[in-house]
Design a protein around this motif. Structure first.
Motif, PDB file in Angstrom:
ATOM      1  N   GLY A 224      -1.037  33.931  13.010  1.00  0.00           N
ATOM      2  CA  GLY A 224       0.129  33.074  13.179  1.00  0.00           C
ATOM      3  C   GLY A 224       0.101  32.235  14.437  1.00  0.00           C
ATOM      4  N   ASP A 225       1.171  31.468  14.586  1.00  0.00           N
ATOM      5  CA  ASP A 225       1.307  30.544  15.705  1.00  0.00           C
ATOM      6  C   ASP A 225       2.655  30.769  16.405  1.00  0.00           C
ATOM      7  OD1 ASP A 225       0.200  28.458  17.236  1.00  0.00           O
ATOM      8  OD2 ASP A 225       1.506  26.993  16.267  1.00  0.00           O
ATOM      9  N   ARG A 226       3.143  32.003  16.345  1.00  0.00           N
ATOM     10  CA  ARG A 226       4.450  32.286  16.918  1.00  0.00           C
ATOM     11  C   ARG A 226       4.380  32.301  18.444  1.00  0.00           C
ATOM     12  NH1 ARG A 226       8.040  37.870  16.234  1.00  0.00           N
ATOM     13  NH2 ARG A 226       9.778  37.185  17.548  1.00  0.00           N
ATOM     14  N   THR A 227       5.433  31.782  19.068  1.00  0.00           N
ATOM     15  CA  THR A 227       5.545  31.809  20.526  1.00  0.00           C
ATOM     16  C   THR A 227       6.758  32.641  20.922  1.00  0.00           C
ATOM     17  OG1 THR A 227       6.841  29.768  20.552  1.00  0.00           O
ATOM     18  CG2 THR A 227       4.447  29.552  20.766  1.00  0.00           C
ATOM     19  N   PRO A 228       6.740  33.243  22.100  1.00  0.00           N
ATOM     20  CA  PRO A 228       7.894  34.045  22.521  1.00  0.00           C
ATOM     21  C   PRO A 228       9.129  33.176  22.752  1.00  0.00           C
ATOM     22  CG  PRO A 228       5.961  34.475  23.891  1.00  0.00           C
ATOM     23  CD  PRO A 228       5.659  33.258  23.091  1.00  0.00           C
ATOM     24  N   ASN A 229      10.275  33.787  22.561  1.00  0.00           N
ATOM     25  CA  ASN A 229      11.558  33.127  22.827  1.00  0.00           C
ATOM     26  C   ASN A 229      12.278  33.934  23.895  1.00  0.00           C
ATOM     27  OD1 ASN A 229      14.119  32.053  22.874  1.00  0.00           O
ATOM     28  ND2 ASN A 229      14.637  32.576  20.770  1.00  0.00           N
ATOM     29  N   TYR A 230      12.389  33.362  25.100  1.00  0.00           N
ATOM     30  CA  TYR A 230      13.015  34.071  26.208  1.00  0.00           C
ATOM     31  C   TYR A 230      14.439  33.592  26.476  1.00  0.00           C
ATOM     32  CZ  TYR A 230       8.112  35.314  27.062  1.00  0.00           C
ATOM     33  OH  TYR A 230       6.824  35.763  26.924  1.00  0.00           O
ATOM     34  N   ASP A 231      15.043  32.883  25.529  1.00  0.00           N
ATOM     35  CA  ASP A 231      16.423  32.435  25.712  1.00  0.00           C
ATOM     36  C   ASP A 231      17.375  33.632  25.733  1.00  0.00           C
ATOM     37  OD1 ASP A 231      15.623  29.810  25.685  1.00  0.00           O
ATOM     38  OD2 ASP A 231      16.141  29.460  23.587  1.00  0.00           O
ATOM     39  N   GLY A 232      18.300  33.609  26.651  1.00  0.00           N
ATOM     40  CA  GLY A 232      19.369  34.607  26.652  1.00  0.00           C
ATOM     41  C   GLY A 232      18.907  36.015  26.949  1.00  0.00           C
ATOM     42  N   VAL A 233      17.920  36.176  27.839  1.00  0.00           N
ATOM     43  CA  VAL A 233      17.482  37.520  28.230  1.00  0.00           C
ATOM     44  C   VAL A 233      18.274  37.939  29.463  1.00  0.00           C
ATOM     45  CG1 VAL A 233      15.553  38.965  28.953  1.00  0.00           C
ATOM     46  CG2 VAL A 233      15.165  37.083  27.343  1.00  0.00           C
TER      47      VAL A 233
ATOM     48  N   VAL B 180      22.502  35.988  33.129  1.00  0.00           N
ATOM     49  CA  VAL B 180      21.758  35.548  31.956  1.00  0.00           C
ATOM     50  C   VAL B 180      21.841  34.032  31.914  1.00  0.00           C
ATOM     51  CG1 VAL B 180      23.736  35.728  30.357  1.00  0.00           C
ATOM     52  CG2 VAL B 180      21.398  35.891  29.473  1.00  0.00           C
ATOM     53  N   GLY B 181      20.766  33.396  31.473  1.00  0.00           N
ATOM     54  CA  GLY B 181      20.763  31.941  31.407  1.00  0.00           C
ATOM     55  C   GLY B 181      20.512  31.309  32.762  1.00  0.00           C
ATOM     56  N   MET B 182      21.010  30.086  32.912  1.00  0.00           N
ATOM     57  CA  MET B 182      20.702  29.276  34.087  1.00  0.00           C
ATOM     58  C   MET B 182      21.554  29.627  35.295  1.00  0.00           C
ATOM     59  SD  MET B 182      20.376  25.418  32.546  1.00  0.00           S
ATOM     60  CE  MET B 182      18.805  24.815  31.918  1.00  0.00           C
ATOM     61  N   LEU B 183      20.942  29.510  36.463  1.00  0.00           N
ATOM     62  CA  LEU B 183      21.707  29.435  37.694  1.00  0.00           C
ATOM     63  C   LEU B 183      22.378  28.064  37.762  1.00  0.00           C
ATOM     64  CD1 LEU B 183      19.050  30.859  40.171  1.00  0.00           C
ATOM     65  CD2 LEU B 183      21.139  32.027  39.438  1.00  0.00           C
ATOM     66  N   GLU B 184      23.449  27.961  38.553  1.00  0.00           N
ATOM     67  CA  GLU B 184      24.116  26.669  38.706  1.00  0.00           C
ATOM     68  C   GLU B 184      23.145  25.615  39.243  1.00  0.00           C
ATOM     69  OE1 GLU B 184      28.015  24.655  40.915  1.00  0.00           O
ATOM     70  OE2 GLU B 184      27.621  26.800  41.113  1.00  0.00           O
ATOM     71  N   SER B 185      22.299  25.992  40.187  1.00  0.00           N
ATOM     72  CA  SER B 185      21.337  25.042  40.750  1.00  0.00           C
ATOM     73  C   SER B 185      20.348  24.561  39.694  1.00  0.00           C
ATOM     74  CB  SER B 185      20.591  25.683  41.922  1.00  0.00           C
ATOM     75  OG  SER B 185      19.912  26.862  41.505  1.00  0.00           O
ATOM     76  N   GLU B 186      19.933  25.449  38.800  1.00  0.00           N
ATOM     77  CA  GLU B 186      18.989  25.073  37.744  1.00  0.00           C
ATOM     78  C   GLU B 186      19.629  24.117  36.749  1.00  0.00           C
ATOM     79  OE1 GLU B 186      16.392  29.234  37.682  1.00  0.00           O
ATOM     80  OE2 GLU B 186      18.129  28.994  36.350  1.00  0.00           O
ATOM     81  N   ALA B 187      20.894  24.373  36.412  1.00  0.00           N
ATOM     82  CA  ALA B 187      21.587  23.496  35.470  1.00  0.00           C
ATOM     83  C   ALA B 187      21.771  22.098  36.056  1.00  0.00           C
ATOM     84  CB  ALA B 187      22.927  24.103  35.084  1.00  0.00           C
ATOM     85  N   ARG B 188      22.052  22.031  37.351  1.00  0.00           N
ATOM     86  CA  ARG B 188      22.221  20.720  37.989  1.00  0.00           C
ATOM     87  C   ARG B 188      20.876  19.992  38.071  1.00  0.00           C
ATOM     88  NH1 ARG B 188      27.292  20.354  39.131  1.00  0.00           N
ATOM     89  NH2 ARG B 188      28.507  22.150  39.876  1.00  0.00           N
TER      90      ARG B 188
ATOM     91  N   LEU C  66      24.050  37.480  24.133  1.00  0.00           N
ATOM     92  CA  LEU C  66      24.151  37.239  22.697  1.00  0.00           C
ATOM     93  C   LEU C  66      24.593  35.806  22.421  1.00  0.00           C
ATOM     94  CD1 LEU C  66      24.158  38.716  19.836  1.00  0.00           C
ATOM     95  CD2 LEU C  66      26.626  38.902  20.180  1.00  0.00           C
ATOM     96  N   ALA C  67      25.581  35.343  23.190  1.00  0.00           N
ATOM     97  CA  ALA C  67      26.099  33.989  22.996  1.00  0.00           C
ATOM     98  C   ALA C  67      25.020  32.944  23.264  1.00  0.00           C
ATOM     99  CB  ALA C  67      27.302  33.762  23.896  1.00  0.00           C
ATOM    100  N   ILE C  68      24.286  33.107  24.360  1.00  0.00           N
ATOM    101  CA  ILE C  68      23.268  32.115  24.711  1.00  0.00           C
ATOM    102  C   ILE C  68      22.132  32.121  23.694  1.00  0.00           C
ATOM    103  CG2 ILE C  68      21.474  31.560  26.399  1.00  0.00           C
ATOM    104  CD1 ILE C  68      23.450  32.401  28.593  1.00  0.00           C
ATOM    105  N   ARG C  69      21.680  33.288  23.302  1.00  0.00           N
ATOM    106  CA  ARG C  69      20.530  33.367  22.399  1.00  0.00           C
ATOM    107  C   ARG C  69      20.859  32.823  21.017  1.00  0.00           C
ATOM    108  NH1 ARG C  69      15.633  35.557  23.052  1.00  0.00           N
ATOM    109  NH2 ARG C  69      14.453  36.231  21.250  1.00  0.00           N
ATOM    110  N   HIS C  70      22.110  32.982  20.588  1.00  0.00           N
ATOM    111  CA  HIS C  70      22.464  32.597  19.223  1.00  0.00           C
ATOM    112  C   HIS C  70      23.410  31.400  19.154  1.00  0.00           C
ATOM    113  CE1 HIS C  70      20.323  36.012  17.568  1.00  0.00           C
ATOM    114  NE2 HIS C  70      20.876  36.762  18.507  1.00  0.00           N
ATOM    115  N   GLY C  71      23.571  30.707  20.278  1.00  0.00           N
ATOM    116  CA  GLY C  71      24.309  29.451  20.257  1.00  0.00           C
ATOM    117  C   GLY C  71      25.801  29.578  20.084  1.00  0.00           C
ATOM    118  N   LEU C  72      26.376  30.718  20.453  1.00  0.00           N
ATOM    119  CA  LEU C  72      27.828  30.871  20.380  1.00  0.00           C
ATOM    120  C   LEU C  72      28.483  30.072  21.508  1.00  0.00           C
ATOM    121  CD1 LEU C  72      28.117  34.701  19.663  1.00  0.00           C
ATOM    122  CD2 LEU C  72      27.982  32.811  18.022  1.00  0.00           C
ATOM    123  N   THR C  73      29.672  29.572  21.256  1.00  0.00           N
ATOM    124  CA  THR C  73      30.378  28.750  22.233  1.00  0.00           C
ATOM    125  C   THR C  73      31.458  29.540  22.948  1.00  0.00           C
ATOM    126  OG1 THR C  73      32.071  28.014  20.683  1.00  0.00           O
ATOM    127  CG2 THR C  73      30.008  26.743  20.735  1.00  0.00           C
TER     128      THR C  73
END
Length: 442
Positions: free
Chosen positions: A324-333, A346-354, A413-420
Protein backbone atom coordinates in the motif's frame (compact mmCIF):
# COMPACT_ATOMS: atom_id res chain seq x y z
CA UNK A 1 22.81 -20.78 7.20
CA UNK A 2 20.61 -17.81 8.08
CA UNK A 3 17.17 -18.52 9.53
CA UNK A 4 14.51 -16.93 7.28
CA UNK A 5 11.54 -14.82 8.39
CA UNK A 6 8.86 -12.87 6.59
CA UNK A 7 9.00 -10.10 9.17
CA UNK A 8 11.39 -9.13 11.95
CA UNK A 9 10.74 -6.38 14.50
CA UNK A 10 13.80 -4.81 16.11
CA UNK A 11 12.62 -3.73 19.56
CA UNK A 12 9.77 -4.95 21.73
CA UNK A 13 7.86 -1.78 22.59
CA UNK A 14 4.43 -0.69 21.43
CA UNK A 15 5.25 -0.34 17.72
CA UNK A 16 7.03 -3.69 17.55
CA UNK A 17 4.29 -5.49 19.47
CA UNK A 18 1.46 -4.17 17.32
CA UNK A 19 3.28 -4.85 14.06
CA UNK A 20 4.60 -8.32 14.82
CA UNK A 21 1.28 -9.59 16.17
CA UNK A 22 -0.61 -8.27 13.14
CA UNK A 23 1.89 -9.81 10.77
CA UNK A 24 1.65 -13.13 12.62
CA UNK A 25 -2.14 -12.96 12.45
CA UNK A 26 -1.75 -12.58 8.68
CA UNK A 27 0.11 -15.89 8.58
CA UNK A 28 3.63 -14.50 8.30
CA UNK A 29 6.63 -16.07 9.97
CA UNK A 30 7.79 -13.45 12.45
CA UNK A 31 10.53 -12.72 14.94
CA UNK A 32 11.21 -10.03 17.53
CA UNK A 33 14.63 -8.93 18.79
CA UNK A 34 15.51 -6.86 21.86
CA UNK A 35 18.65 -6.55 23.97
CA UNK A 36 16.56 -5.33 26.92
CA UNK A 37 13.69 -7.11 28.72
CA UNK A 38 10.67 -7.41 26.46
CA UNK A 39 8.03 -4.72 26.84
CA UNK A 40 9.64 -1.52 25.62
CA UNK A 41 9.88 1.95 27.09
CA UNK A 42 6.21 2.69 27.71
CA UNK A 43 5.44 -0.45 29.68
CA UNK A 44 8.74 -0.81 31.54
CA UNK A 45 10.58 2.50 31.71
CA UNK A 46 8.17 5.24 30.68
CA UNK A 47 4.53 6.19 30.67
CA UNK A 48 3.00 3.20 32.49
CA UNK A 49 5.39 2.97 35.47
CA UNK A 50 5.52 6.77 35.66
CA UNK A 51 1.72 6.94 35.90
CA UNK A 52 1.73 4.17 38.53
CA UNK A 53 4.00 6.35 40.67
CA UNK A 54 2.11 9.53 39.89
CA UNK A 55 -0.95 7.80 41.36
CA UNK A 56 0.70 8.11 44.78
CA UNK A 57 1.41 11.79 44.14
CA UNK A 58 -2.20 12.37 43.06
CA UNK A 59 -3.49 10.78 46.24
CA UNK A 60 -1.22 12.91 48.42
CA UNK A 61 -2.08 16.11 46.54
CA UNK A 62 -5.80 15.37 46.89
CA UNK A 63 -5.35 14.75 50.61
CA UNK A 64 -3.50 18.03 51.10
CA UNK A 65 -6.08 20.03 49.12
CA UNK A 66 -8.94 18.61 51.17
CA UNK A 67 -7.19 18.67 54.54
CA UNK A 68 -9.34 20.88 56.72
CA UNK A 69 -12.25 20.56 54.29
CA UNK A 70 -13.71 17.50 55.97
CA UNK A 71 -10.49 15.49 55.83
CA UNK A 72 -7.99 15.36 58.68
CA UNK A 73 -4.86 13.51 59.66
CA UNK A 74 -1.49 13.29 57.94
CA UNK A 75 -0.11 11.56 54.87
CA UNK A 76 3.21 11.26 53.06
CA UNK A 77 4.77 9.29 50.23
CA UNK A 78 6.57 6.07 51.11
CA UNK A 79 8.97 5.86 48.15
CA UNK A 80 9.80 2.19 48.68
CA UNK A 81 6.14 1.26 48.89
CA UNK A 82 5.38 3.27 45.78
CA UNK A 83 8.19 1.47 43.93
CA UNK A 84 6.80 -1.88 45.03
CA UNK A 85 3.37 -0.87 43.73
CA UNK A 86 4.90 0.13 40.39
CA UNK A 87 6.90 -3.09 40.14
CA UNK A 88 3.76 -5.14 40.73
CA UNK A 89 2.87 -3.94 37.23
CA UNK A 90 6.25 -3.81 35.48
CA UNK A 91 7.89 -7.00 36.76
CA UNK A 92 5.45 -9.43 35.04
CA UNK A 93 5.52 -7.58 31.70
CA UNK A 94 8.53 -9.29 30.03
CA UNK A 95 7.27 -12.77 30.86
CA UNK A 96 3.77 -11.97 29.65
CA UNK A 97 5.16 -10.56 26.41
CA UNK A 98 7.24 -13.65 25.71
CA UNK A 99 4.31 -15.93 26.50
CA UNK A 100 2.13 -14.06 23.99
CA UNK A 101 4.84 -14.37 21.33
CA UNK A 102 5.23 -18.07 22.06
CA UNK A 103 1.48 -18.70 21.76
CA UNK A 104 1.51 -17.14 18.28
CA UNK A 105 4.64 -18.92 17.12
CA UNK A 106 6.68 -15.69 16.99
CA UNK A 107 10.38 -16.38 17.42
CA UNK A 108 12.14 -14.39 20.13
CA UNK A 109 15.78 -13.34 20.22
CA UNK A 110 17.62 -11.64 23.06
CA UNK A 111 20.57 -9.46 22.18
CA UNK A 112 21.61 -6.43 20.17
CA UNK A 113 20.50 -6.60 16.54
CA UNK A 114 22.71 -5.29 13.77
CA UNK A 115 22.34 -5.29 10.02
CA UNK A 116 24.76 -7.50 8.08
CA UNK A 117 23.16 -6.90 4.69
CA UNK A 118 20.09 -5.29 3.09
CA UNK A 119 17.97 -8.32 4.05
CA UNK A 120 19.95 -9.73 6.95
CA UNK A 121 20.34 -9.14 10.67
CA UNK A 122 22.63 -10.67 13.24
CA UNK A 123 21.92 -11.22 16.91
CA UNK A 124 25.13 -12.19 18.67
CA UNK A 125 26.51 -14.91 16.31
CA UNK A 126 23.16 -15.89 14.81
CA UNK A 127 22.20 -14.55 11.38
CA UNK A 128 18.58 -13.97 10.34
CA UNK A 129 17.17 -13.26 6.89
CA UNK A 130 14.03 -11.16 6.40
CA UNK A 131 11.61 -10.18 3.68
CA UNK A 132 10.72 -7.07 5.70
CA UNK A 133 12.09 -5.58 8.91
CA UNK A 134 10.80 -2.90 11.26
CA UNK A 135 13.13 -0.61 13.19
CA UNK A 136 11.24 0.08 16.42
CA UNK A 137 14.12 0.67 18.79
CA UNK A 138 12.66 3.69 20.59
CA UNK A 139 14.65 6.68 21.76
CA UNK A 140 17.59 7.44 24.04
CA UNK A 141 18.78 10.66 25.76
CA UNK A 142 20.49 13.01 23.32
CA UNK A 143 24.21 13.64 23.88
CA UNK A 144 24.72 17.07 25.45
CA UNK A 145 28.41 17.50 24.70
CA UNK A 146 29.30 18.80 28.15
CA UNK A 147 32.16 17.92 30.48
CA UNK A 148 31.15 15.24 32.97
CA UNK A 149 28.11 14.15 30.99
CA UNK A 150 28.73 10.55 32.03
CA UNK A 151 27.73 11.54 35.60
CA UNK A 152 24.14 12.17 34.49
CA UNK A 153 21.54 9.52 35.10
CA UNK A 154 18.36 9.36 33.01
CA UNK A 155 14.63 8.85 33.35
CA UNK A 156 14.82 5.04 33.18
CA UNK A 157 17.09 4.93 36.21
CA UNK A 158 15.13 7.60 38.09
CA UNK A 159 11.96 5.53 37.86
CA UNK A 160 13.82 2.57 39.32
CA UNK A 161 15.43 4.29 42.33
CA UNK A 162 15.06 2.23 45.51
CA UNK A 163 15.59 5.33 47.64
CA UNK A 164 15.08 8.96 46.74
CA UNK A 165 18.08 11.30 47.14
CA UNK A 166 17.75 14.41 49.28
CA UNK A 167 18.77 16.69 46.39
CA UNK A 168 18.05 16.24 42.67
CA UNK A 169 18.92 18.42 39.68
CA UNK A 170 17.12 17.98 36.37
CA UNK A 171 19.13 19.13 33.38
CA UNK A 172 16.52 20.36 30.91
CA UNK A 173 13.00 21.65 31.33
CA UNK A 174 10.63 19.48 29.30
CA UNK A 175 8.10 16.77 30.18
CA UNK A 176 10.51 14.56 32.09
CA UNK A 177 11.86 17.37 34.24
CA UNK A 178 8.46 18.80 35.13
CA UNK A 179 6.77 15.48 35.88
CA UNK A 180 9.60 13.95 37.88
CA UNK A 181 10.29 17.22 39.70
CA UNK A 182 6.70 17.30 40.98
CA UNK A 183 6.87 13.65 42.02
CA UNK A 184 10.27 13.93 43.74
CA UNK A 185 9.42 17.19 45.51
CA UNK A 186 6.21 15.75 46.92
CA UNK A 187 8.18 12.74 48.07
CA UNK A 188 10.54 15.02 50.01
CA UNK A 189 13.50 15.85 47.75
CA UNK A 190 14.91 19.32 47.21
CA UNK A 191 14.54 19.72 43.46
CA UNK A 192 16.19 22.09 40.99
CA UNK A 193 15.42 22.36 37.27
CA UNK A 194 18.10 23.97 35.08
CA UNK A 195 16.85 25.15 31.70
CA UNK A 196 17.89 28.01 29.42
CA UNK A 197 14.76 30.09 28.82
CA UNK A 198 11.29 29.05 29.86
CA UNK A 199 10.42 25.48 30.74
CA UNK A 200 7.79 23.37 28.97
CA UNK A 201 8.27 25.03 25.59
CA UNK A 202 5.99 22.45 23.95
CA UNK A 203 3.03 23.90 25.86
CA UNK A 204 1.09 27.14 25.49
CA UNK A 205 2.78 29.93 27.49
CA UNK A 206 -0.46 30.92 29.26
CA UNK A 207 -1.05 27.33 30.38
CA UNK A 208 2.52 27.15 31.69
CA UNK A 209 2.11 30.47 33.51
CA UNK A 210 -1.02 29.17 35.25
CA UNK A 211 0.81 25.95 36.17
CA UNK A 212 3.95 27.63 37.54
CA UNK A 213 2.64 28.32 41.07
CA UNK A 214 2.53 24.55 41.61
CA UNK A 215 6.32 24.44 41.23
CA UNK A 216 6.80 27.23 43.75
CA UNK A 217 4.47 25.64 46.28
CA UNK A 218 6.59 22.48 46.15
CA UNK A 219 9.82 24.42 46.61
CA UNK A 220 11.10 23.51 43.15
CA UNK A 221 13.79 25.96 42.06
CA UNK A 222 14.00 26.78 38.36
CA UNK A 223 17.35 28.13 37.20
CA UNK A 224 17.46 29.96 33.87
CA UNK A 225 20.90 28.88 32.68
CA UNK A 226 22.71 26.34 30.56
CA UNK A 227 24.56 23.49 32.23
CA UNK A 228 28.19 23.59 31.11
CA UNK A 229 29.75 20.83 33.20
CA UNK A 230 29.34 18.25 35.94
CA UNK A 231 31.97 16.99 38.33
CA UNK A 232 32.12 14.62 41.25
CA UNK A 233 33.15 15.94 44.65
CA UNK A 234 33.19 12.94 46.95
CA UNK A 235 29.65 11.63 47.11
CA UNK A 236 28.29 14.96 45.87
CA UNK A 237 27.86 16.13 42.30
CA UNK A 238 28.55 19.72 41.31
CA UNK A 239 26.51 21.05 38.41
CA UNK A 240 27.92 24.20 36.84
CA UNK A 241 25.20 26.35 35.28
CA UNK A 242 25.82 29.96 34.30
CA UNK A 243 27.62 31.61 37.21
CA UNK A 244 26.36 29.05 39.73
CA UNK A 245 27.59 25.73 41.04
CA UNK A 246 24.69 23.62 42.30
CA UNK A 247 25.50 20.77 44.68
CA UNK A 248 23.30 17.72 44.34
CA UNK A 249 23.11 14.02 45.08
CA UNK A 250 21.68 13.11 41.67
CA UNK A 251 21.62 14.82 38.27
CA UNK A 252 19.06 13.61 35.73
CA UNK A 253 19.24 14.08 31.96
CA UNK A 254 15.94 15.69 30.94
CA UNK A 255 17.09 17.60 27.87
CA UNK A 256 15.50 15.60 25.09
CA UNK A 257 15.77 12.23 23.40
CA UNK A 258 16.55 11.01 19.90
CA UNK A 259 16.14 7.78 17.89
CA UNK A 260 18.10 4.83 19.30
CA UNK A 261 19.97 3.72 16.17
CA UNK A 262 23.59 3.42 17.27
CA UNK A 263 23.80 -0.37 17.60
CA UNK A 264 22.19 -1.21 14.24
CA UNK A 265 25.04 -0.68 11.72
CA UNK A 266 22.65 1.00 9.31
CA UNK A 267 25.29 1.29 6.62
CA UNK A 268 25.61 -2.48 6.39
CA UNK A 269 21.86 -2.69 5.87
CA UNK A 270 21.84 0.07 3.23
CA UNK A 271 19.50 2.05 5.51
CA UNK A 272 20.13 5.74 4.94
CA UNK A 273 20.20 8.24 7.78
CA UNK A 274 21.17 11.86 8.27
CA UNK A 275 22.05 13.63 11.50
CA UNK A 276 21.09 10.53 13.51
CA UNK A 277 17.62 10.32 11.92
CA UNK A 278 16.42 7.70 9.48
CA UNK A 279 15.60 8.91 5.98
CA UNK A 280 12.09 7.61 5.39
CA UNK A 281 9.39 7.99 2.80
CA UNK A 282 5.99 9.35 3.82
CA UNK A 283 4.91 5.69 4.13
CA UNK A 284 7.60 5.05 6.83
CA UNK A 285 9.75 2.98 4.45
CA UNK A 286 13.51 3.47 4.25
CA UNK A 287 14.37 5.68 1.28
CA UNK A 288 17.31 3.45 0.42
CA UNK A 289 16.08 -0.04 1.33
CA UNK A 290 12.46 -0.90 0.52
CA UNK A 291 12.55 -3.95 2.77
CA UNK A 292 13.01 -1.83 5.90
CA UNK A 293 10.44 0.32 7.71
CA UNK A 294 10.48 2.29 10.95
CA UNK A 295 7.84 3.26 13.50
CA UNK A 296 7.42 5.23 16.70
CA UNK A 297 10.32 7.11 18.26
CA UNK A 298 12.82 5.43 15.93
CA UNK A 299 10.97 6.84 12.93
CA UNK A 300 10.68 10.29 14.57
CA UNK A 301 7.92 11.31 12.17
CA UNK A 302 5.07 12.02 14.57
CA UNK A 303 4.90 13.19 18.19
CA UNK A 304 6.97 10.95 20.53
CA UNK A 305 3.91 9.32 22.09
CA UNK A 306 2.75 5.73 22.59
CA UNK A 307 -0.45 6.06 20.49
CA UNK A 308 1.71 7.34 17.62
CA UNK A 309 3.90 4.24 17.85
CA UNK A 310 0.84 2.02 17.61
CA UNK A 311 -0.56 4.04 14.70
CA UNK A 312 2.75 3.94 12.83
CA UNK A 313 2.91 0.16 13.24
CA UNK A 314 -0.57 -0.28 11.73
CA UNK A 315 0.45 1.89 8.77
CA UNK A 316 3.59 -0.18 8.22
CA UNK A 317 1.74 -3.50 8.35
CA UNK A 318 -0.92 -2.30 5.93
CA UNK A 319 1.72 -1.10 3.50
CA UNK A 320 3.60 -4.41 3.67
CA UNK A 321 0.59 -6.71 3.38
CA UNK A 322 -1.26 -4.72 0.72
CA UNK A 323 1.78 -3.20 -0.98
CA UNK A 324 0.00 0.00 0.00
CA UNK A 325 0.70 3.70 -0.04
CA UNK A 326 -0.82 4.66 3.30
CA UNK A 327 0.72 7.53 5.26
CA UNK A 328 0.33 8.23 8.98
CA UNK A 329 -2.26 10.74 10.17
CA UNK A 330 -1.10 12.68 13.22
CA UNK A 331 -4.04 15.10 13.36
CA UNK A 332 -5.57 15.53 16.79
CA UNK A 333 -3.02 13.56 18.83
CA UNK A 334 -3.33 14.78 22.43
CA UNK A 335 -0.36 15.13 24.71
CA UNK A 336 -0.59 15.21 28.50
CA UNK A 337 1.83 16.47 31.14
CA UNK A 338 1.38 14.39 34.29
CA UNK A 339 2.32 16.98 36.83
CA UNK A 340 -0.11 17.58 39.68
CA UNK A 341 -2.23 19.27 38.50
CA UNK A 342 -1.84 17.97 34.95
CA UNK A 343 -1.72 20.00 31.76
CA UNK A 344 -2.55 18.91 28.22
CA UNK A 345 -2.61 20.08 24.65
CA UNK A 346 -3.85 19.00 21.23
CA UNK A 347 -3.58 20.68 17.86
CA UNK A 348 -1.85 23.98 17.21
CA UNK A 349 -0.23 26.38 19.59
CA UNK A 350 -1.47 29.96 19.20
CA UNK A 351 1.92 30.93 17.73
CA UNK A 352 1.71 28.11 15.16
CA UNK A 353 -1.79 29.11 14.09
CA UNK A 354 -0.70 32.72 13.61
CA UNK A 355 2.39 31.67 11.64
CA UNK A 356 0.11 29.59 9.40
CA UNK A 357 -1.94 32.72 8.63
CA UNK A 358 -5.16 31.26 10.01
CA UNK A 359 -7.99 33.45 11.25
CA UNK A 360 -9.29 32.33 14.62
CA UNK A 361 -10.80 33.40 17.89
CA UNK A 362 -9.21 32.65 21.25
CA UNK A 363 -11.42 31.53 24.12
CA UNK A 364 -9.25 31.49 27.23
CA UNK A 365 -9.32 32.03 30.95
CA UNK A 366 -8.19 30.92 34.37
CA UNK A 367 -11.21 29.60 36.29
CA UNK A 368 -10.43 28.23 39.76
CA UNK A 369 -13.99 29.25 40.69
CA UNK A 370 -15.55 26.74 38.25
CA UNK A 371 -17.19 23.77 39.95
CA UNK A 372 -14.67 21.26 38.57
CA UNK A 373 -11.95 23.08 40.52
CA UNK A 374 -14.05 24.12 43.53
CA UNK A 375 -15.16 20.59 44.40
CA UNK A 376 -11.50 19.55 44.69
CA UNK A 377 -10.37 22.79 46.36
CA UNK A 378 -7.99 23.22 43.41
CA UNK A 379 -6.47 26.62 42.75
CA UNK A 380 -5.26 25.95 39.21
CA UNK A 381 -7.78 25.49 36.39
CA UNK A 382 -7.58 27.14 32.98
CA UNK A 383 -8.12 26.67 29.26
CA UNK A 384 -7.26 28.17 25.90
CA UNK A 385 -9.21 27.18 22.77
CA UNK A 386 -8.39 28.30 19.23
CA UNK A 387 -11.53 28.29 17.07
CA UNK A 388 -11.32 28.98 13.35
CA UNK A 389 -13.40 31.87 12.07
CA UNK A 390 -16.02 30.78 9.54
CA UNK A 391 -15.77 27.01 10.00
CA UNK A 392 -15.96 26.84 13.80
CA UNK A 393 -13.37 24.07 13.73
CA UNK A 394 -11.08 23.70 16.71
CA UNK A 395 -7.48 24.38 15.76
CA UNK A 396 -5.96 23.87 19.18
CA UNK A 397 -6.94 23.14 22.76
CA UNK A 398 -4.77 23.79 25.81
CA UNK A 399 -5.77 22.88 29.37
CA UNK A 400 -4.41 22.87 32.89
CA UNK A 401 -6.01 21.70 36.10
CA UNK A 402 -7.93 18.70 37.45
CA UNK A 403 -8.69 16.08 34.78
CA UNK A 404 -7.00 18.09 32.00
CA UNK A 405 -5.41 14.83 30.86
CA UNK A 406 -8.86 13.29 30.37
CA UNK A 407 -10.78 16.30 29.07
CA UNK A 408 -8.20 16.89 26.32
CA UNK A 409 -9.47 13.74 24.59
CA UNK A 410 -12.78 15.46 23.83
CA UNK A 411 -10.91 18.11 21.87
CA UNK A 412 -8.61 15.53 20.28
CA UNK A 413 -11.69 13.73 18.97
CA UNK A 414 -13.06 17.02 17.65
CA UNK A 415 -9.86 17.94 15.81
CA UNK A 416 -9.28 14.51 14.30
CA UNK A 417 -12.85 14.14 13.06
CA UNK A 418 -13.66 17.73 12.13
CA UNK A 419 -16.18 18.47 14.87
CA UNK A 420 -16.95 22.15 15.43
CA UNK A 421 -17.41 24.29 18.50
CA UNK A 422 -21.17 24.12 17.85
CA UNK A 423 -21.00 20.32 17.79
CA UNK A 424 -19.40 20.32 21.23
CA UNK A 425 -21.91 22.86 22.57
CA UNK A 426 -24.74 20.67 21.30
CA UNK A 427 -23.37 17.55 23.01
CA UNK A 428 -24.90 16.56 26.36
CA UNK A 429 -22.11 15.38 28.64
CA UNK A 430 -22.61 13.68 31.99
CA UNK A 431 -22.80 16.35 34.70
CA UNK A 432 -20.98 17.31 36.81
CA UNK A 433 -17.85 15.93 35.14
CA UNK A 434 -14.74 17.44 33.59
CA UNK A 435 -16.14 16.74 30.13
CA UNK A 436 -19.20 18.86 30.87
CA UNK A 437 -16.89 21.91 30.97
CA UNK A 438 -16.05 21.45 27.28
CA UNK A 439 -19.17 23.28 26.15
CA UNK A 440 -18.30 26.32 28.28
CA UNK A 441 -14.72 26.36 26.99
CA UNK A 442 -15.66 26.70 23.33
Amino acid sequence: MAEAFDFIAIGSGTAAQVAVHRMADAGKRCAVIDYRPYGGTCALRGCDPKKMMVSGEEALAAFRRMNGKGIRGSASINWGGLQAFKRSFTDPVPGKQEARYDRKGIATFHGAARFTGPDRLAVEDQELQFSHALIATGAIPRPLGITGEELLTHSDAFLNLDTLPERIVFVGGGYIAAEFAHLAARAGSKVTIVQRGRILKAFDPDIVDWLMPSFGQLGIEIVDAEVTSLRAAGETLEVEAGNRVIETDLAVHAAGRGPALGKLDLEAGNVASDDERLLLTAQLRSQSNDKVFAAGDAAAKGPPLTPVSSHDAKVVVENILDNGDRTPNYDGVPSALFTEPPAARVGMLESEAREAGLEFNVNAGSHPEWFSARRLNAQIYGHKLLIQVGTGRILGAHLVGPDADELINVFGLAIRHGLTADDIKATMFAYPTAASDAGYMV
